[in-house]
Scaffold this motif. Structure first.
Motif, PDB file in Angstrom:
ATOM      1  N   ARG A  49      39.047 -33.599 -64.250  1.00 52.79           N
ATOM      2  CA  ARG A  49      39.394 -32.322 -64.889  1.00 52.79           C
ATOM      3  C   ARG A  49      40.846 -31.953 -64.615  1.00 52.79           C
ATOM      4  O   ARG A  49      41.571 -31.529 -65.526  1.00 52.79           O
ATOM      5  N   ASP A  80      42.776 -24.554 -76.584  1.00 51.81           N
ATOM      6  CA  ASP A  80      41.310 -24.509 -76.633  1.00 51.81           C
ATOM      7  C   ASP A  80      40.697 -25.641 -75.810  1.00 51.81           C
ATOM      8  O   ASP A  80      39.704 -25.441 -75.107  1.00 51.81           O
ATOM      9  N   GLU A  81      41.300 -26.826 -75.882  1.00 47.96           N
ATOM     10  CA  GLU A  81      40.815 -27.959 -75.078  1.00 47.96           C
ATOM     11  C   GLU A  81      40.960 -27.643 -73.583  1.00 47.96           C
ATOM     12  O   GLU A  81      40.056 -27.933 -72.792  1.00 47.96           O
ATOM     13  N   ASN A  94      41.025 -24.698 -72.182  1.00 50.50           N
ATOM     14  CA  ASN A  94      40.079 -23.653 -71.807  1.00 50.50           C
ATOM     15  C   ASN A  94      38.646 -24.175 -71.731  1.00 50.50           C
ATOM     16  O   ASN A  94      37.856 -23.681 -70.925  1.00 50.50           O
ATOM     17  N   ASP A  95      38.320 -25.176 -72.536  1.00 47.89           N
ATOM     18  CA  ASP A  95      37.002 -25.816 -72.416  1.00 47.89           C
ATOM     19  C   ASP A  95      36.859 -26.465 -71.038  1.00 47.89           C
ATOM     20  O   ASP A  95      35.812 -26.359 -70.391  1.00 47.89           O
ATOM     21  N   ALA A 109      38.628 -25.624 -68.365  1.00 50.05           N
ATOM     22  CA  ALA A 109      38.715 -24.558 -67.357  1.00 50.05           C
ATOM     23  C   ALA A 109      37.373 -23.864 -67.142  1.00 50.05           C
ATOM     24  O   ALA A 109      37.072 -23.427 -66.035  1.00 50.05           O
ATOM     25  N   ARG A 110      36.571 -23.775 -68.183  1.00 54.02           N
ATOM     26  CA  ARG A 110      35.261 -23.132 -68.047  1.00 54.02           C
ATOM     27  C   ARG A 110      34.343 -23.890 -67.084  1.00 54.02           C
ATOM     28  O   ARG A 110      33.399 -23.324 -66.550  1.00 54.02           O
ATOM     29  N   LYS A 111      34.652 -25.138 -66.841  1.00 46.81           N
ATOM     30  CA  LYS A 111      33.859 -25.950 -65.908  1.00 46.81           C
ATOM     31  C   LYS A 111      34.344 -25.778 -64.471  1.00 46.81           C
ATOM     32  O   LYS A 111      33.743 -26.312 -63.550  1.00 46.81           O
ATOM     33  N   GLY A 112      35.450 -25.056 -64.297  1.00 46.46           N
ATOM     34  CA  GLY A 112      35.953 -24.785 -62.953  1.00 46.46           C
ATOM     35  C   GLY A 112      37.156 -25.615 -62.569  1.00 46.46           C
ATOM     36  O   GLY A 112      37.518 -26.561 -63.240  1.00 46.46           O
ATOM     37  N   GLN A 115      42.710 -21.148 -67.018  1.00 38.55           N
ATOM     38  CA  GLN A 115      42.723 -21.030 -68.472  1.00 38.55           C
ATOM     39  C   GLN A 115      44.144 -20.707 -68.923  1.00 38.55           C
ATOM     40  O   GLN A 115      44.982 -20.279 -68.135  1.00 38.55           O
ATOM     41  N   LYS A 172      46.394 -18.803 -72.307  1.00 41.28           N
ATOM     42  CA  LYS A 172      46.277 -17.901 -73.452  1.00 41.28           C
ATOM     43  C   LYS A 172      46.695 -18.617 -74.728  1.00 41.28           C
ATOM     44  O   LYS A 172      47.609 -19.454 -74.705  1.00 41.28           O
TER      45      LYS A 172
END
Length: 86
Positions: A17, A57-58, A60-61, A63-66, A70, A72
């Motif tokens: 990641r 967007d990629e 942030n996808d 980042a949502r996993k930790g 993220q 802007k």
């Protein structure tokens, strides 16, 4: 699976990641610089904005996993405002 294998898998996933985030963040910065250059030359930069936000967007996808932050989405107004200040 053993605890050791679980920990190794978790660590490898986190490392991947971070690696992917770094790669995408660098690409995003290059696209932002390209958009800024076009804006300063008073050329259209909508295509660059689309590319920037696709990469965002990629990111942030991921980042949502930790582990990674993220970013802007970038707007036309943000680019224009930055160009005016610099």
């Amino acid at each position: 699976m053993s605890v050791h294998q679980d920990i190794s898998k978790h660590s490898n996933d986190q490392h991947e990641r971070v690696r992917l985030f770094s790669e995408l963040d660098q690409k995003r910065e290059q696209l932002i610089e390209k958009a800024l250059g076009k804006c300063k030359e008073e050329k259209p930069f909508e295509q660059e904005l689309n590319e920037i936000n696709k990469v965002t967007d990629e990111i942030n996808d991921i980042a949502r996993k930790g582990i990674v932050p993220q970013r802007k989405n970038v707007t036309k107004e943000m680019v224009e405002e930055y160009c005016k200040r610099n």
